[in-house]
Design an enzyme around this catalytic site. Structure first.
Site, PDB file in Angstrom:
ATOM      1  N   HIS A   1       0.387  -5.425  -7.432  1.00 27.45           N
ATOM      2  CA  HIS A   1       0.779  -6.890  -7.030  1.00 27.45           C
ATOM      3  C   HIS A   1       0.735  -8.315  -8.137  1.00 27.45           C
ATOM      4  O   HIS A   1       1.469  -9.205  -8.587  1.00 27.45           O
ATOM      5  CB  HIS A   1      -0.080  -7.868  -5.996  1.00 27.45           C
TER       6      HIS A   1
ATOM      7  N   HIS B   1      -2.776  -3.442  -5.588  1.00 25.25           N
ATOM      8  CA  HIS B   1      -3.116  -5.023  -6.114  1.00 25.25           C
ATOM      9  C   HIS B   1      -2.650  -5.049  -7.716  1.00 25.25           C
ATOM     10  O   HIS B   1      -2.276  -5.999  -7.908  1.00 25.25           O
ATOM     11  CB  HIS B   1      -5.035  -5.269  -6.137  1.00 25.25           C
TER      12      HIS B   1
ATOM     13  N   HIS C   1      -5.711   1.868  -3.393  1.00 28.79           N
ATOM     14  CA  HIS C   1      -5.236   0.595  -3.363  1.00 28.79           C
ATOM     15  C   HIS C   1      -5.660  -0.664  -3.795  1.00 28.79           C
ATOM     16  O   HIS C   1      -5.249  -1.339  -4.014  1.00 28.79           O
ATOM     17  CB  HIS C   1      -6.507   0.530  -2.074  1.00 28.79           C
ATOM     18  N   GLU C   2      -6.651   0.089  -5.371  1.00 34.02           N
ATOM     19  CA  GLU C   2      -6.863  -1.316  -5.836  1.00 34.02           C
ATOM     20  C   GLU C   2      -5.416  -1.431  -7.095  1.00 34.02           C
ATOM     21  O   GLU C   2      -4.316  -2.260  -7.561  1.00 34.02           O
ATOM     22  CB  GLU C   2      -7.510  -0.884  -6.684  1.00 34.02           C
TER      23      GLU C   2
END
Length: 675
Positions: free
Chosen positions: A471, A468, A464-465
């Site tokens: 991104h 990010h 999940h992290e």
């Protein structure tokens, strides 16, 4: 010589002393003010270049110093840093107000904005112009003088209150220690968790026994496996009553003040509530839409959640004669029921998820999808010896990003997991300045006999992290304020949440899930069980997330001035989502850092909102192949690299070809069956 005031590429952590921060902030603010003065004193007619772009690239050194300092205040803080933060935050708030309330500057920005239609701007330039204009109009530029003054007071007070809130939560977390000395006290705990607890007791100066704390790697295994119900209760109540004990660390007054000041601020600016103010700049647009969205999901999830809860309560009664299932029973019996239904438990999986292997796995997934390569290096300065550093390249060895990874709990580190940046990506003077991105987590540390072995939940957190992180790393925009994760808040979780999906796929798990001792790949029957159990108690999990979103909206979507009792207000907000009996001595709001310290105020719903996006987007990958180059390239080109340069729905439709469907999420969660 102050290292923060010298030009630097990667942050010079080893050279920075706490004493450097305040002088660096003061000097950088002074320089940034001079840059603003140069814009306002320019006698030339205001243009996009001499006003909007000049404003965008002003204060760059201040922004670098801020990112270094506030990242340290989250990941490696101490009393001195916290004291500096309390001194600096109001000054930064005042500085920010000095810009947005600068009438000469606003006049120039408005002059450019008013002729927008006649300027031949690119889409990104047009977005930047809108954003700059709104940063003034939404922050008081059109107010009369006495209201501007009140806005300044509110912002200064809010900046201090939010810091204090976070400091109290961290201190309350660190204050609690449960030192156990009897073998029966740790009955049921897996060997790895027991060893970690024994090691923690030693580091805390105890000669023997086991130490349990409120840090997740310590707290979660105890709640999941410890057979001693009374000790689980003690730990659960301590966790649930963080900053809610009417002592020096109590956050009740901070919560009330933050909510009231946010409401007053919104009203000053002409908005009905803080939520109306925030949501104007979100995909959801209005509180009404957010409530509609949350209630639609609630309607679908609640029957499933109640059924799952009854099944769990029945199981606990049959197994151990538990008459009333309590909050401290949930994880324990859920784990036992999961083992019974799927013959699967975290301890079976952990040997296949050695931290280093999972890191390599997420790198391989990024390589297959986005053609990235990660090279671990030791020549980049870090703020702690545990932090790993990487240089990231594309397949032609073009430099993409610096990546920092900081994975284990420490006393000076707040709980949870987050992605952050030390330097944004942007293009200036023809040079594409590449970003410096960091992932910070709190995973189970290694012990003398075992490496760091992750639970499956920790594996999905890492992915999940890292989503990010991608991104941030793959950002490819002109302007720093539109780069990377600088997007609408309810869009920012799409890249992170979509990446979690690969953790459930055989093709991805085969890349990294090997036994830490034997090197054997994870057996396919375990992979199958992971997939089958993915929707286990999904109704209850959905209800929990919705309850947090509804609590957030209850604080920010109505006038809070009549609220005097934090706990009573929270109990009312949770009314429609409760499964377990209430515990009067606990309160979530006083430690709800996402909304009272972080940026999720009026935005917690966005996790579920982004789940709709990610379920719909991953359905596209599933249809074409989870490593399909064409789909991955479209995702990179239209989502990951574009940052906040365009409206997120426009970007999403460009990637997917259509708007997302809520049914994709409900199907994946097993809450409805596919047509």
């Amino acid at each position: 010589m102050n290292p923060l005031l010298q030009p630097f590429d990667t942050a010079p952590f080893s050279k920075i002393q706490n004493a450097h921060f305040k002088p660096a902030f003061l000097k950088a603010m002074k320089d940034a003010r001079a840059e603003i003065d140069a814009i306002t004193e320019n006698n030339a007619v205001p243009t996009f270049e001499n006003t909007i772009e000049a404003l965008e690239f002003s204060g760059q050194q201040l922004s670098r110093i801020s990112s270094v300092f506030f990242n340290l205040n989250s990941a490696e803080t101490n009393e001195e840093i916290q004291k500096i933060a309390q001194e600096i935050s109001p000054l930064l708030s005042e500085f920010s107000n000095d810009i947005t309330l600068n009438s000469a500057l606003f006049k120039r920005v408005k002059a450019v904005y008013d002729q927008k239609q006649s300027l031949s701007l690119s889409i990104e330039q047009s977005t930047l112009l809108d954003k700059k204009y709104k940063s003034f109009s939404r922050n008081g530029a059109n107010l009369v003088e006495n209201k501007k003054e009140r806005l300044r007071e509110i912002d200064a007070e809010l900046s201090k209150l939010k810091l204090k809130f976070g400091e109290n939560v961290l201190a309350a977390t660190n204050t609690f220690e449960l030192h156990l000395t009897g073998e029966t006290d740790v009955d049921g705990l897996p060997d790895g968790a027991k060893e970690a607890a024994a090691q923690l007791a030693k580091t805390k100066g105890k000669d023997s026994g086991w130490m349990i704390t409120l840090d997740y790697p310590s707290y979660v295994p105890f709640m999941k496996y410890a057979t001693n119900r009374e000790l689980r209760k003690k730990l659960s109540l301590a966790f649930g009553s963080k900053a809610f004990q009417n002592d020096a660390l109590d956050n009740q007054q901070n919560v009330l003040k933050i909510a009231q000041l946010r409401h007053e601020r919104a009203q000053l600016l002409g908005y009905k509530t803080h939520a109306h103010f925030v949501l104007e700049e979100r995909m959801a647009e209005t509180p009404k839409k957010v409530h509609g969205f949350l209630n639609e999901l609630l309607e679908k999830a609640k029957p499933a959640a109640q059924k799952e809860f009854e099944q769990l309560a029945h199981f606990a009664k049959e197994r151990d004669g538990i008459d009333q299932l309590q909050k401290w029973d949930g994880s324990f019996y859920s784990e036992k029921l999961k083992q019974e239904l799927f013959n699967l438990d975290d301890e079976q999986l952990k040997p296949y998820f050695k931290l280093e292997n999972v890191i390599n796995g997420v790198f391989k997934v990024a390589e297959k999808l986005f053609e990235l390569q990660f090279e671990e290096v030791t020549d980049i300065d870090t703020y702690h010896e545990e932090v790993k550093t990487y240089r990231v390249y594309d397949l032609d060895h073009n430099f993409i990003s610096v990546f920092y990874a900081d994975f284990h709990p420490r006393a000076g580190k707040r709980g949870g997991a987050w992605m952050t940046s030390f330097k944004s990506q942007y293009v200036q003077n023809g040079t594409n300045v590449r970003p410096h991105i960091s992932n910070v987590c709190n995973f189970t540390p290694s012990t003398p006999s075992k490496p760091s072995l992750l639970t499956f939940n920790e594996v999905t957190t890492l992915f999940h992290e890292f989503g990010h992180g991608l991104h941030g790393m793959l950002a490819n925009t002109q302007y720093p304020s539109l780069s990377g994760t600088s997007v609408y808040w309810d869009f920012v979780e799409l890249p992170s949440q979509i990446l979690e999906n690969w953790c459930y796929e055989k093709e991805a798990l085969e890349l990294f899930a090997t036994h830490y001792e034997t090197g054997e790949p994870i057996p396919m029957e375990l992979v199958q069980k992971i997939k089958e159990s993915a929707t286990f108690q999904e109704g209850m999990a959905t209800l929990r997330q919705l309850s947090f979103g509804l609590l957030d909206m209850s604080w920010h979507g109505a006038d809070p001035s009549q609220i005097t009792d934090v706990k009573a207000h929270e109990t009312n907000a949770f009314k429609g989502t409760n499964l377990y009996p209430d515990t009067p001595e606990t309160c979530m709001s006083t430690a709800f850092s996402h909304i009272f310290q972080g940026g999720y105020a009026s935005g917690y719903y966005s996790y579920k909102w982004a789940e709709v996006l990610d379920a719909d987007a991953f359905a596209y990958f599933k249809e074409k192949g989870i490593f399909n180059k064409e789909v991955a390239t479209k995702f990179k080109d239209h989502v990951l690299s574009k940052g906040g340069t365009e409206n997120p729905m426009v970007l999403y439709k460009r990637f997917r070809g259509a708007e997302p469907k809520v049914e994709a999420l409900l199907e994946r969660a097993g809450l409805i069956t596919a047509e």
